[in-house]
Design a protein around this motif. Structure first.
Motif, PDB file in Angstrom:
ATOM      1  N   THR A   1       0.829  -1.206   0.000  1.00  0.00           N
ATOM      2  CA  THR A   1       0.000   0.000   0.000  1.00  0.00           C
ATOM      3  C   THR A   1       0.862   1.253   0.000  1.00  0.00           C
ATOM      4  O   THR A   1       0.508   2.256  -0.627  1.00  0.00           O
ATOM      5  CB  THR A   1      -0.935   0.004   1.219  1.00  0.00           C
ATOM      6  N   GLY A   2       1.998   1.204   0.697  1.00  0.00           N
ATOM      7  CA  GLY A   2       2.896   2.354   0.690  1.00  0.00           C
ATOM      8  C   GLY A   2       3.403   2.676  -0.702  1.00  0.00           C
ATOM      9  O   GLY A   2       3.487   3.850  -1.099  1.00  0.00           O
ATOM     10  N   GLY A   3       3.738   1.637  -1.467  1.00  0.00           N
ATOM     11  CA  GLY A   3       4.176   1.858  -2.838  1.00  0.00           C
ATOM     12  C   GLY A   3       3.091   2.491  -3.690  1.00  0.00           C
ATOM     13  O   GLY A   3       3.355   3.366  -4.517  1.00  0.00           O
ATOM     14  N   TYR A   4       1.858   2.056  -3.484  1.00  0.00           N
ATOM     15  CA  TYR A   4       0.733   2.627  -4.240  1.00  0.00           C
ATOM     16  C   TYR A   4       0.537   4.098  -3.875  1.00  0.00           C
ATOM     17  O   TYR A   4       0.362   4.943  -4.753  1.00  0.00           O
ATOM     18  CB  TYR A   4      -0.535   1.835  -3.961  1.00  0.00           C
ATOM     19  N   PHE A   5       0.541   4.402  -2.575  1.00  0.00           N
ATOM     20  CA  PHE A   5       0.390   5.792  -2.152  1.00  0.00           C
ATOM     21  C   PHE A   5       1.500   6.659  -2.737  1.00  0.00           C
ATOM     22  O   PHE A   5       1.267   7.808  -3.113  1.00  0.00           O
ATOM     23  CB  PHE A   5       0.408   5.885  -0.627  1.00  0.00           C
ATOM     24  N   ALA A   6       2.722   6.129  -2.792  1.00  0.00           N
ATOM     25  CA  ALA A   6       3.845   6.885  -3.335  1.00  0.00           C
ATOM     26  C   ALA A   6       3.650   7.203  -4.812  1.00  0.00           C
ATOM     27  O   ALA A   6       4.060   8.261  -5.297  1.00  0.00           O
ATOM     28  CB  ALA A   6       5.152   6.112  -3.133  1.00  0.00           C
ATOM     29  N   MET A   7       3.014   6.303  -5.542  1.00  0.00           N
ATOM     30  CA  MET A   7       2.833   6.509  -6.982  1.00  0.00           C
ATOM     31  C   MET A   7       1.633   7.388  -7.305  1.00  0.00           C
ATOM     32  O   MET A   7       1.698   8.230  -8.207  1.00  0.00           O
ATOM     33  CB  MET A   7       2.668   5.151  -7.684  1.00  0.00           C
ATOM     34  N   PHE A   8       0.515   7.216  -6.576  1.00  0.00           N
ATOM     35  CA  PHE A   8      -0.738   7.812  -7.018  1.00  0.00           C
ATOM     36  C   PHE A   8      -1.279   8.909  -6.110  1.00  0.00           C
ATOM     37  O   PHE A   8      -2.260   9.563  -6.473  1.00  0.00           O
ATOM     38  CB  PHE A   8      -1.803   6.722  -7.176  1.00  0.00           C
ATOM     39  N   HIS A   9      -0.681   9.126  -4.959  1.00  0.00           N
ATOM     40  CA  HIS A   9      -1.195  10.150  -4.055  1.00  0.00           C
ATOM     41  C   HIS A   9      -0.048  11.004  -3.527  1.00  0.00           C
ATOM     42  O   HIS A   9       1.121  10.644  -3.632  1.00  0.00           O
ATOM     43  CB  HIS A   9      -1.985   9.507  -2.924  1.00  0.00           C
ATOM     44  N   GLY A  10      -0.398  12.134  -2.972  1.00  0.00           N
ATOM     45  CA  GLY A  10       0.601  13.114  -2.585  1.00  0.00           C
ATOM     46  C   GLY A  10       1.343  12.775  -1.311  1.00  0.00           C
ATOM     47  O   GLY A  10       1.046  11.788  -0.627  1.00  0.00           O
ATOM     48  N   PRO A  11       2.322  13.621  -0.960  1.00  0.00           N
ATOM     49  CA  PRO A  11       3.149  13.360   0.217  1.00  0.00           C
ATOM     50  C   PRO A  11       2.376  13.348   1.525  1.00  0.00           C
ATOM     51  O   PRO A  11       2.733  12.633   2.447  1.00  0.00           O
ATOM     52  CB  PRO A  11       4.176  14.501   0.186  1.00  0.00           C
ATOM     53  N   ARG A  12       1.308  14.103   1.618  1.00  0.00           N
ATOM     54  CA  ARG A  12       0.557  14.154   2.874  1.00  0.00           C
ATOM     55  C   ARG A  12      -0.137  12.815   3.146  1.00  0.00           C
ATOM     56  O   ARG A  12      -0.158  12.341   4.287  1.00  0.00           O
ATOM     57  CB  ARG A  12      -0.463  15.290   2.827  1.00  0.00           C
ATOM     58  N   VAL A  13      -0.710  12.229   2.094  1.00  0.00           N
ATOM     59  CA  VAL A  13      -1.311  10.901   2.253  1.00  0.00           C
ATOM     60  C   VAL A  13      -0.237   9.886   2.591  1.00  0.00           C
ATOM     61  O   VAL A  13      -0.428   8.997   3.445  1.00  0.00           O
ATOM     62  CB  VAL A  13      -2.050  10.494   0.962  1.00  0.00           C
ATOM     63  N   LEU A  14       0.914  10.010   1.966  1.00  0.00           N
ATOM     64  CA  LEU A  14       2.010   9.081   2.219  1.00  0.00           C
ATOM     65  C   LEU A  14       2.515   9.192   3.657  1.00  0.00           C
ATOM     66  O   LEU A  14       2.831   8.182   4.296  1.00  0.00           O
ATOM     67  CB  LEU A  14       3.152   9.360   1.241  1.00  0.00           C
ATOM     68  N   VAL A  15       2.558  10.403   4.181  1.00  0.00           N
ATOM     69  CA  VAL A  15       2.979  10.591   5.575  1.00  0.00           C
ATOM     70  C   VAL A  15       1.948   9.998   6.529  1.00  0.00           C
ATOM     71  O   VAL A  15       2.306   9.403   7.560  1.00  0.00           O
ATOM     72  CB  VAL A  15       3.221  12.088   5.861  1.00  0.00           C
ATOM     73  N   LEU A  16       0.662  10.136   6.208  1.00  0.00           N
ATOM     74  CA  LEU A  16      -0.374   9.498   7.033  1.00  0.00           C
ATOM     75  C   LEU A  16      -0.200   7.977   7.047  1.00  0.00           C
ATOM     76  O   LEU A  16      -0.324   7.334   8.095  1.00  0.00           O
ATOM     77  CB  LEU A  16      -1.758   9.856   6.508  1.00  0.00           C
ATOM     78  N   HIS A  17       0.096   7.423   5.868  1.00  0.00           N
ATOM     79  CA  HIS A  17       0.358   5.986   5.800  1.00  0.00           C
ATOM     80  C   HIS A  17       1.584   5.621   6.634  1.00  0.00           C
ATOM     81  O   HIS A  17       1.582   4.604   7.347  1.00  0.00           O
ATOM     82  CB  HIS A  17       0.579   5.563   4.349  1.00  0.00           C
ATOM     83  N   GLY A  18       2.631   6.449   6.551  1.00  0.00           N
ATOM     84  CA  GLY A  18       3.817   6.191   7.367  1.00  0.00           C
ATOM     85  C   GLY A  18       3.519   6.241   8.847  1.00  0.00           C
ATOM     86  O   GLY A  18       4.031   5.429   9.630  1.00  0.00           O
ATOM     87  N   GLY A  19       2.664   7.204   9.255  1.00  0.00           N
ATOM     88  CA  GLY A  19       2.277   7.281  10.670  1.00  0.00           C
ATOM     89  C   GLY A  19       1.496   6.053  11.104  1.00  0.00           C
ATOM     90  O   GLY A  19       1.724   5.515  12.204  1.00  0.00           O
TER      91      GLY A  19
END
Length: 380
Positions: A157-175
């Motif tokens: 899912t992290g890879g998908y967020f990195a490709m298709f969504h912005g850094p803020r969504v990716l940081v939420l996933h990281g959290g």
């Protein structure tokens, strides 16, 4: 109705200027930035999901990407399914959770393989749901160490967020990933008589893979993307950058007017022929700086090719006409060249979108040139 706006001479003092601090990151793509300035621009820069999907579709890569995502879902289903047949597999209510996760992963994979590509909102819901299911399955795992290692599934899912969504969504996933890691680490310490070294190793490994890797990759891809969208001579966005940033202004959910100005320098070939191409390049750079300083806040400024520039802004007809007049006078005041400007205004829901707006403003620009140049003509 067609309109021609004659240009009057003016001094630098009566030309309205917009503070540089009001300029959006997209309008000055290659402006000089500090380290933190670059990170801040990355954080604020929106990722246009629809543009990315359209680009993949144009390159005949959308079906390939769909296959990769469906294969990832099938792999997750296989992992949880094999766990059901393990001798040390889940029992009781934990087994029911695992069965549910397996069935959901199968449905998830089939929907990606056979269903339509999801909208941006549905994409977020699907991947956020996958995050929750992965964490729930790992927390329910009886073998804590295996559960902690199974959190590696969040990489999908992290890879998908990195490709298709912005850094803020990716940081939420990281959290979310970090919270999941810490929860499983506490369970690991609680059930294994407090082996602190083992727990620390698990935390650092999982944090590095699930929470730190993809923001770094996303940032790197963003830098490369910005470089590809930037004109190297002037530091403005290029034609592809215009499509990337302005196409999102049109659509069912968009609102308000949009104006587009096509700015073509008059008799620029004479500058190259008499003073040389180096002088021509310097003139283009000066015009680019003039456009940055004079265009309204929030505008997207582009060098579309040769001696032609494009300015897109969210302005109604009257304000757009005044802004185009200021641009024309500002370029003339630079002394080296003048400009013919074609102006077109439309609503964000109008048929044709950006391509139609570019065509109309281009037609108006040629009319300004035929009228002698150094003026603004508005499309009918």
């Amino acid at each position: 109705m067609q309109m021609s706006v004659e240009v009057r001479e003016s001094s630098d003092t009566d030309r309205p200027r917009f503070p540089a601090t009001e300029r959006p990151p997209v309008a000055t793509a290659a402006a000089t930035l500090t380290v933190w300035g670059t990170v801040r621009a990355w954080w604020r820069d929106p990722l246009d999901y629809r543009w990315l999907v359209r680009t993949l579709e144009k390159r005949a890569a959308l079906h390939t990407m769909r296959g990769f995502i469906a294969a990832a879902g099938a792999t997750l289903a296989l992992i949880t399914g094999l766990n059901l047949f393990s001798a040390a597999g889940p029992q009781g209510w934990v087994r029911q959770v695992t069965v549910f996760n397996t069935a959901t992963a199968v449905v998830w994979a089939v929907s990606w393989a056979l269903g339509p590509w999801p909208s941006e909102r549905r994409s977020l819901v699907l991947m956020a749901g996958a995050d929750v299911l992965v964490t729930a399955g790992c927390l329910a795992e009886s073998c804590r160490l295996f559960g902690a290692l199974s959190l590696m599934q969040l990489v999908v899912t992290g890879g998908y967020f990195a490709m298709f969504h912005g850094p803020r969504v990716l940081v939420l996933h990281g959290g979310w990933s970090l919270v999941s890691v810490l929860a499983l680490t506490w369970l690991l310490l609680h059930d294994h008589t407090g082996d602190t070294a083992e727990a620390a190793s698990v935390v650092l490994t999982m944090a590095a893979v699930t929470a730190m890797l993809f923001p770094a990759l996303h940032f790197c891809c963003w830098v490369l993307r910005m470089d590809a969208l930037t004109d190297p001579l002037t530091g403005l966005l290029n034609r592809r950058g215009l499509d990337y940033y302005v196409s999102s202004w049109f659509g069912p959910r968009a609102h308000g007017p949009v104006c587009l100005m096509t700015v073509d320098l008059d008799r620029f070939k004479r500058v190259n022929d008499t003073l040389g191409h180096a002088a021509g390049d310097r003139a283009l750079a000066r015009v680019a700086s003039c456009l940055r300083a004079t265009t309204p806040a929030g505008a997207v400024v582009v060098r579309s090719g040769g001696e032609e520039f494009i300015v897109a802004a969210r302005l109604a007809a009257a304000a757009a006409t005044a802004a185009a007049d200021r641009l024309c006078r500002a370029i003339e005041a630079e002394g080296a060249v003048t400009a013919s400007i074609g102006l077109a205004v439309t609503t964000t829901t109008a048929a044709g979108g950006l391509d139609d707006l570019v065509r109309r403003s281009d037609t108006a620009m040629y009319r300004a040139k035929r009228s002698g140049g150094n003026r603004v003509c508005m499309a009918g």
